[in-house]
Motif scaffolding. Structure first.
Motif, short mmCIF file in Angstrom:
data_model
loop_
_atom_site.label_atom_id
_atom_site.label_comp_id
_atom_site.label_asym_id
_atom_site.label_seq_id
_atom_site.Cartn_x
_atom_site.Cartn_y
_atom_site.Cartn_z
N LEU A 51 -24.47 -32.42 -11.44
CA LEU A 51 -23.24 -31.86 -11.79
C LEU A 51 -22.34 -31.41 -10.95
CD1 LEU A 51 -24.69 -30.14 -15.19
CD2 LEU A 51 -23.71 -32.45 -14.99
N ILE A 52 -21.14 -31.37 -11.13
CA ILE A 52 -20.26 -30.79 -10.23
C ILE A 52 -19.43 -29.64 -11.17
CG2 ILE A 52 -18.06 -31.01 -9.29
CD1 ILE A 52 -18.53 -33.81 -8.77
N PRO A 53 -19.63 -28.42 -10.63
CA PRO A 53 -19.41 -27.14 -11.63
C PRO A 53 -17.92 -27.00 -12.01
CG PRO A 53 -20.51 -26.57 -9.76
CD PRO A 53 -20.28 -27.90 -9.63
N ASN A 54 -16.82 -27.50 -11.27
CA ASN A 54 -15.58 -27.40 -11.81
C ASN A 54 -14.82 -26.20 -12.17
OD1 ASN A 54 -14.06 -30.16 -11.68
ND2 ASN A 54 -16.04 -30.94 -12.49
N ALA A 55 -15.26 -25.16 -11.39
CA ALA A 55 -14.32 -23.87 -11.82
C ALA A 55 -12.85 -24.43 -11.79
CB ALA A 55 -14.48 -22.73 -10.77
N MET A 56 -11.87 -23.98 -12.57
CA MET A 56 -10.70 -24.60 -12.73
C MET A 56 -9.98 -24.28 -11.27
SD MET A 56 -10.22 -26.69 -15.09
CE MET A 56 -8.51 -26.80 -14.65
N GLU A 57 -9.91 -23.03 -10.66
CA GLU A 57 -9.64 -22.92 -9.26
C GLU A 57 -10.30 -23.35 -8.19
OE1 GLU A 57 -8.41 -19.16 -6.54
OE2 GLU A 57 -9.96 -18.95 -7.72
N PRO A 58 -9.78 -24.46 -7.27
CA PRO A 58 -10.72 -24.67 -6.21
C PRO A 58 -10.74 -23.88 -5.31
CG PRO A 58 -8.75 -26.40 -6.66
CD PRO A 58 -8.73 -25.08 -7.63
N ARG A 59 -11.77 -23.99 -4.32
CA ARG A 59 -12.17 -22.70 -3.38
C ARG A 59 -10.97 -22.58 -2.56
NH1 ARG A 59 -15.64 -22.83 -0.07
NH2 ARG A 59 -16.21 -24.95 -0.11
N SER A 60 -10.66 -21.36 -2.08
CA SER A 60 -9.69 -20.96 -1.06
C SER A 60 -10.23 -19.78 -0.22
CB SER A 60 -8.43 -20.71 -1.79
OG SER A 60 -7.44 -20.40 -0.99
N VAL A 61 -9.58 -19.63 1.10
CA VAL A 61 -10.02 -18.66 1.94
C VAL A 61 -8.76 -18.12 2.80
CG1 VAL A 61 -11.46 -17.82 3.55
CG2 VAL A 61 -12.22 -19.59 2.25
N VAL A 62 -8.65 -16.82 2.77
CA VAL A 62 -7.46 -16.52 3.72
C VAL A 62 -7.95 -15.45 4.60
CG1 VAL A 62 -5.34 -15.16 3.90
CG2 VAL A 62 -5.63 -16.78 2.06
N VAL A 63 -7.90 -15.30 5.77
CA VAL A 63 -8.17 -14.14 6.63
C VAL A 63 -7.32 -13.66 7.46
CG1 VAL A 63 -9.94 -13.61 8.55
CG2 VAL A 63 -10.71 -15.36 6.78
N ASP A 64 -7.18 -12.34 7.59
CA ASP A 64 -5.81 -11.84 8.26
C ASP A 64 -6.67 -10.81 9.29
OD1 ASP A 64 -3.79 -10.49 9.30
OD2 ASP A 64 -3.20 -9.85 7.33
N PRO A 65 -6.61 -11.31 10.49
CA PRO A 65 -7.06 -10.36 11.33
C PRO A 65 -6.02 -9.30 11.95
CG PRO A 65 -6.14 -12.37 12.67
CD PRO A 65 -5.87 -12.21 10.97
N THR A 66 -5.14 -8.88 11.48
CA THR A 66 -4.01 -8.30 12.02
C THR A 66 -4.28 -6.92 11.23
OG1 THR A 66 -2.45 -8.87 10.37
CG2 THR A 66 -2.48 -10.00 12.32
N GLY A 67 -5.31 -6.14 10.63
CA GLY A 67 -5.69 -5.15 10.17
C GLY A 67 -5.73 -4.10 11.34
N ALA A 68 -5.51 -2.70 10.81
CA ALA A 68 -6.03 -1.76 11.85
C ALA A 68 -7.42 -1.92 12.62
CB ALA A 68 -5.87 -0.37 11.18
N ALA A 69 -7.17 -1.25 13.63
CA ALA A 69 -8.46 -1.12 14.57
C ALA A 69 -9.44 -2.52 14.58
CB ALA A 69 -9.61 -0.14 13.96
N ASP A 70 -8.31 -3.69 14.73
CA ASP A 70 -9.05 -5.01 14.95
C ASP A 70 -10.03 -5.48 13.82
OD1 ASP A 70 -7.93 -5.28 17.50
OD2 ASP A 70 -9.37 -4.11 18.48
#
Lengths: 155, 821, 283
Positions: free
Chosen positions: B203-222
């Protein structure tokens, strides 16, 4: 590039766009209307449903250039002070869980009620056949549409 | 606002005892107005877009991957092969060593030399816009040297089979065996032996939201902030530190609004590592979002288990022993929990029945397909399907009503707590009560009469009635048990409850909601425990910076484990407030009463303070005794002493058009016992959604691969997720037998509907056709399969040929079904 | 996913559309409502260099009467078709079948002509057009020509419309007194395509079937006319419907795919033809 003029949730926009730009990406990426999500790439799921000149459309299957001159209403433009009765009904009837399908489901429900202000359960189910929900099993969505209809429906 | 030392009065008069009431959800205001934050909506300054080139081959050696063409395209920042990225991340983890012989293959986020399923990542492109990245991806050149694909589990284990992983030397990932008593002894006593092969399709689970990733490396202290559409932000943080070699304290993971998971987002995914690695390398924020079709290849699948089941019974309907032998498809690699899934169900095969003996065997098999992992119920739907199908089949063989056979074998309500043949202690339950209520709601006898009439008149539309009296084990899980099973983490959950200076409440929970309504449910629990208005409670979740400790949401654990922690932490706050109140009143704490949010000194009616007033006194600390800790905050960690065992009876009536094979559900009745209920509206919603997914497995959904290893059901066009017209109205009710193992008396509900419903539906389909000689229809029970079952039984036509797509995901057809001896 | 780049041309008249097509030939693709084309573009299964949008060509929209025919503009949306009084009165089969196409949002955008020109044999409307002996009016640089439905559908996704032509309107003979009709669509979930569909129109006279037209959906690479059935029904009594329907699969070449092997489709064609004709005959 094509010059288009679109009114979205009451606000007029003019833009240069590529012919291939999908309406949903225009809404999300250009206008920041991120309340309308994308759920598929085959026009099956209906998550991206908006209203275009008073009719529900899947904004992932409309080019922005096709919407030139149109008025678009998204889920973000429904509440003018008060919530739309269908929004209220969805909360009252627990017609959403994760909420991802909800914007499209609400837009499709409004469309359904405008066409048929007192639909039967069967008519509601068929009227929402273009919108998939994975959380609710649809039962409370059907209930919400009935609830909204009883409250005076589509206004 | 004027400063005052008096705490403000509550805005809303305190409402008491909201636990047990259907309060509307706090979550909904944002969701129905579009004020949402899905990961794909997250923007960051200078954001770059990542797309991934995926293998079109099920198994091939990469002899050349050339990204130079892509680099020439406009807007492209970078493009990399797997070999370019060897220093950016290591292999992806598997967290469960289920057996000593477990083989764990290397699993790199981007393939380095061999691709092993259609969808395996081959190269990545980073561009200033998503469109530019997609355009450039087409300019990457790859030479694939085809290798033979392994697609069928039984063939995979045969001598001489091609191997998914050459270096491992076998396609057998693990074997697992467990005996409880001597099944052979039971078999020797039995005069009836039911032998069956059931198939739980992929079976394919099919959560309505397809997966997604955002990474921000610009936070304080690297530091790095990861937004991911995940169920397990805390796991992501730990494993990303390990996979990418970035110190844990430099990583913050946020699961913003998450559009469903159903187990598919209980994982550590290649794209999380890819985005983190690229953000680190490029010093720019990056985003990857799956299209639905890409998600179908790159997100785990569920089920895919072949089940050989044998019940040794007596001819008067006493079930003695149960033997289970499973083949479970891992896919090409092991994801976080892949090998454990089928095993999570192993104690649920005996279910609610008093078997004397149980023999369990399981073999995990690699194939050139998308990896499998947890999908709603994870192992328990499979177990429940097998046992409930088998019990119905045995009843038919013995000419017993399926309810009657169950009555002769189930644990009766006066036998609780009951230790099963597997050694699990079920704390509470009442199978008779739930079943009686369900039968009455259903109108069982009338439907049986109608069925008899349709059979008599040879109606082309036949009626079938299916029964499923399930239990399950959820509320993952006692840490000690998990440790004994070879799992790398525990199963505790932690909560902090704190009062803010102006008398509001913050509940910090380590669970991670993605649609379940935790904010509402936990607010109810905290509101009652503290005696404050529901509206005054805020629930904080899904951000490792705000919630440092947690084990997230899966396995129907959030309320049973996480909710218990909230309740205990709130009680801790009350205890501290009591000391504070005693100090302010100059009274002995023992002389204080606490009721509905107000402390009173016994016998001094004027001496009252609400806990919300005390919060301000706590904040100012103007009158605190030296050394006292009067801040109104408390933590609590709950490690459950055992599992949660919800149960219930689901009854399904179907109409089967014997001319076309089409099945239509006419009635669906379920009576679930999940103990005490915090919010009946939310509970009912969980049951609806769970039942819908179980029905979908029974009738509609199936991930099908062709003989080259292509996912034929590669989009929502071909993978049939039911819409509103395809599902019936569910008639739900409850019985309430409180759990005795947690203070709330609750049992998990998230997976129960899915676990229960699939066998109820298939039993109904088979029941409609038994008089025609049909004793099984393979899932999904498509019209074609039903039609062929009828024709096969009549001897006028073959059932579907072995290996054809007619049988879809499970191409193994080495038996023609079961037999009775 | 996002479509590959293309040049977008919006035609405001048939002449403009034809001129654009003449200029770009094979590299151009006509877009009506876009409900089939845009998903194909998104999945990058189609790479036109130019998309010629005829969705706003006013002369291609709307429904009118022309003697014994209805003339349905190719750009008439499914939603308009369903609610059009003329179509409901004179060609109700079209409205009935159109109600089963996709879902309401898609029906707001998708068009009658677009569905026919796309010529998916699993689509519902080609079989209906075939059963009703519709005629397709096609415009090209050399002027207009009319092609009967029978000669219009050439192969899978292939019609008589040439790369430099556009389907302008569809002429459908009105069903007069005594005609009944039925579209039987067999599919697994609401959104899925027909595994098999049967479009039947039957004229009764004096208790017998005077004339029958039956079109089959998804029983070959084009929509198919069940001529064996029609022949057997000619002048037949209602009791003979079952027997006639048994000929439904004659001359078909049904596909085998995920939803059914050919033999199952042939069986369905027989069952559904019996049901459709029975309903159309009002018995």
């Amino acid at each position: 590039m094509v010059r288009i003029q679109i009114t979205v949730d009451g606000q007029r926009h003019e833009d240069e766009v590529e012919g291939r730009l999908l309406l949903v990406h225009y809404l999300r990426d250009r206008l920041g209307k991120v309340g309308t999500p994308v759920g598929c790439d085959t026009s099956n799921c209906g998550s991206c449903t908006v209203r275009m000149d008073g009719q529900s459309v899947k904004s992932c299957s409309v080019l922005a250039v096709q919407a030139d001159g149109s008025e678009i209403t998204t889920v973000e433009g429904l509440a003018t002070g008060e919530w739309h009765p269908v929004q209220t009904a969805f909360k009252e009837c627990h017609a959403l869980q994760c909420g991802y399908c909800t914007p499209g489901m609400i837009m499709a429900s409004i469309d359904l009620l405008e066409e048929n202000p007192s639909p039967s359960e069967d008519e509601i189910r068929h009227g929402l056949e273009g919108n998939l929900c994975r959380c609710t099993g649809y039962q409370n969505i059907v209930k919400a549409v009935q609830y909204a209809a009883a409250q005076g429906g589509a206004q | 606002m004027t400063a005052t030392t008096e705490a403000p009065a509550p805005e809303v008069p305190g409402r008491q005892n909201v636990v047990g009431t259907p309060l509307r959800r706090k979550e909904d205001a944002r969701l129905v107005t579009g004020r949402t934050r899905w990961t794909d909506s997250v923007a960051a300054p200078g954001l770059l877009h990542v797309v991934i080139l995926r293998s079109p081959m099920a198994h091939a050696r990469l002899t050349r991957v050339d990204v130079s063409g892509a680099l020439q395209r406009p807007g492209i920042v970078a493009a990399y092969t797997g070999l370019d990225l060897v220093d950016d991340f290591g292999g992806l983890p598997t967290a469960w060593t289920v057996s000593e012989d477990l083989k764990t293959p290397s699993h790199f986020p981007v393939a380095r030399d061999v691709v092993r399923y259609v969808g395996d990542a081959v190269a990545v492109v980073v561009a200033s816009s998503h469109d530019a990245a997609v355009d450039a991806m087409e300019a990457i050149e790859v030479d694939y040297e085809p290798l033979p694909a392994v697609l069928d589990m039984e063939q995979a284990m045969a001598d001489g089979s091609p191997l998914v992983h050459d270096d491992i030397g076998t396609n057998t990932c693990f074997t697992y065996h467990e005996e409880h008593g001597s099944y052979q002894a039971s078999k020797a006593k039995a005069d009836v032996l039911l032998t069956r092969r059931y198939v739980n399709q992929r079976l394919i689970p099919n959560a309505m939201e397809p997966r997604s990733v955002v990474v921000d490396p610009t936070g304080a202290a690297d530091s790095f902030t990861i937004w991911s559409s995940t169920q397990v932000p805390h796991f992501v943080r730990i494993f990303m530190a390990l996979v990418c070699g970035i110190p844990e304290h430099k990583i913050r993971v946020i699961a913003p609004d998450v559009g469903g998971g159903f187990g598919s987002k209980l994982d550590i995914y290649a794209e999380e590592a890819i985005c983190l690695g690229l953000a680190k390398r490029l010093h720019r924020p990056v985003k990857w979002t799956a299209s639905r079709s890409e998600d179908y290849q790159a997100t785990i699948h569920g089920r895919d288990v072949i089940q050989d089941v044998e019940i040794a019974a007596t001819s008067d309907g006493k079930m003695l022993g149960l033997r289970v032998d499973l083949l479970t498809d891992m896919g090409a690699y092991l994801q976080l929990l892949t090998p454990s899934i089928a095993l999570l169900g192993r104690y649920m095969y005996p279910a609610i029945y008093k078997f004397e003996t149980h023999s369990f065997h399981c073999t995990g098999v690699f194939s050139n397909k998308t990896p499998t992992d947890a999908y709603r119920g994870a192992g328990r739907p499979e177990a429940t399907f097998a046992i409930e199908r088998a019990v119905d089949d045995l009843a038919a063989h013995l000419h017993l009503d399926p309810i009657e056979l169950r009555r002769r074998n189930w644990i009766t309500h006066d036998e609780f707590p009951y230790t099963t043949v597997c050694g699990l202690e079920y704390d509470s339950g009442n199978y008779e009560a739930a079943t009686d209520k369900a039968l009455e709601l259903f109108g069982y006898d009338a439907l049986r009469a109608e069925q008899a009439e349709r059979r008599r008149s040879n109606d082309p539309v036949q009626l079938g009635i299916g029964v499923s009296t399930y239990t399950e084990m959820c509320g993952l899980a006692p840490s000690r048990w998990l440790g004994e099973q070879g799992y790398v983490a525990g199963g505790w959950e932690r909560a902090t409850v704190r009062m803010t200076p102006l008398g509001k409440v913050e509940v910090v929970s380590g669970t991670s909601p993605h649609g379940q309504g935790h904010a509402t449910t936990f607010s109810q629990i905290a509101a009652d425990a503290l005696g404050v208005p529901f509206e005054d409670v805020e629930v904080i979740v899904n951000d490792t910076a705000a919630v440092p400790w947690g084990l997230d949401t899966y396995g129907s654990r959030s309320l049973v484990v996480g909710g218990t922690a909230v309740r205990r932490a709130a009680e801790g706050v009350v205890e501290k407030a009591k000391l504070l109140a005693a100090h302010l009143f100059e009274a002995d704490p023992a002389d204080l009463e606490f009721d509905s949010g107000t402390f009173r000194v016994k016998g001094t009616p004027s001496a009252t303070k609400t806990i919300q007033e005390l919060a301000f006194a706590s904040f100012t600390s103007h009158t605190m005794a030296e050394g006292s800790d009067a801040i109104l905050t408390a933590d609590h960690l709950v490690d459950p002493e055992t599992f949660s065992f919800p149960h219930g009876t689901h009854l399904c009536a179907v109409e089967v058009d014997t001319e076309t094979g089409m099945t239509k559900i006419r009635r669906y009745v379920c009576v679930d016992d999940i103990g005490k209920v915090v919010n009946p509206m939310i509970v009912e919603g969980q049951v609806h959604g769970g039942v819908a997914q179980g029905i979908a497995q029974a009738l509609y959904e199936e991930a099908v691969y062709d003989d080259a290893g292509n996912l034929v059901t590669g989009s929502l066009v071909d993978y049939l997720v039911p819409a509103a017209p395809d599902l019936p109205t569910f008639e739900t009710d409850r019985t309430e037998t409180p759990s005795t193992t947690n203070p709330l008396g609750v049992k998990g509900v998230g997976e129960a509907g899915t676990i229960a419903s699939t066998p109820a539906v298939v039993n109904a389909v088979v029941d409609a056709l038994r008089h025609l000689g049909v004793d099984d229809v393979r899932m999904a029970c498509t019209p074609e399969r039903v039609w062929r079952a009828i024709h096969g039984a009549r001897g006028s036509d073959d059932p579907a040929p072995a290996g054809s797509v007619v049988y879809g995901g499970a191409t193994t057809e080495t038996t023609a079904g079961g037999r009775l001896t | 996913m996002i479509p590959a780049q293309f040049d977008y041309v919006r035609a405001s008249s048939v002449d403009e559309a034809v001129a654009a097509l003449a200029e770009h030939g094979d590299e151009a693709k006509v877009m009506a409502g876009g409900q089939s084309l845009i998903p194909l573009l998104r999945l990058r299964l189609s790479y036109p260099e130019v998309v010629v949008d005829v969705g706003r060509v006013a002369e291609m929209a709307g429904v009118r009467e022309d003697g014994a025919h209805l003339v349905i503009g190719a750009m008439t949306t499914h939603h308009e078709v369903i609610h059009n009084e003329l179509i409901r009165r004179h060609c109700g089969l079209i409205a009935e079948a159109t109600e089963t196409v996709a879902d309401p949002a898609v029906r707001h955008r998708g068009t009658f002509g677009g569905a026919l020109a796309h010529a998916d044999p699993a689509g519902d409307l080609p079989a209906v057009a075939l059963a009703l002996d519709a005629e397709m009016v096609i415009a090209g640089s050399g002027g207009r020509r009319t092609v009967p439905a029978e000669e219009f559908f050439l192969d899978y996704l292939q019609t008589a419309v040439q790369p430099d032509e556009v389907l302008v309107e569809v002429r459908v003979p009105k069903l007069g007194e005594g005609w009944g009709y039925r579209y039987e669509k067999f599919h697994r979930v609401a959104q899925s395509w027909a595994i098999v569909g049967v479009a039947a129109a039957v004229r009764r006279s004096n208790g017998t079937i005077a004339e029958a037209r039956v079109g089959l959906t998804n029983m070959g690479s084009t929509p198919v006319r069940a001529s064996g059935v029609e022949e057997a029904l000619n002048g037949a009594s209602l009791e003979r419907i079952g027997e006639a329907a048994d000929r439904a699969a004659e001359g078909t070449s049904a596909p085998s795919d995920l939803n059914g092997k050919a033999d199952y489709r042939e069986h369905l064609a027989r069952v559904l033809t019996r049901r459709a004709v029975t309903a159309a005959a009002g018995s």
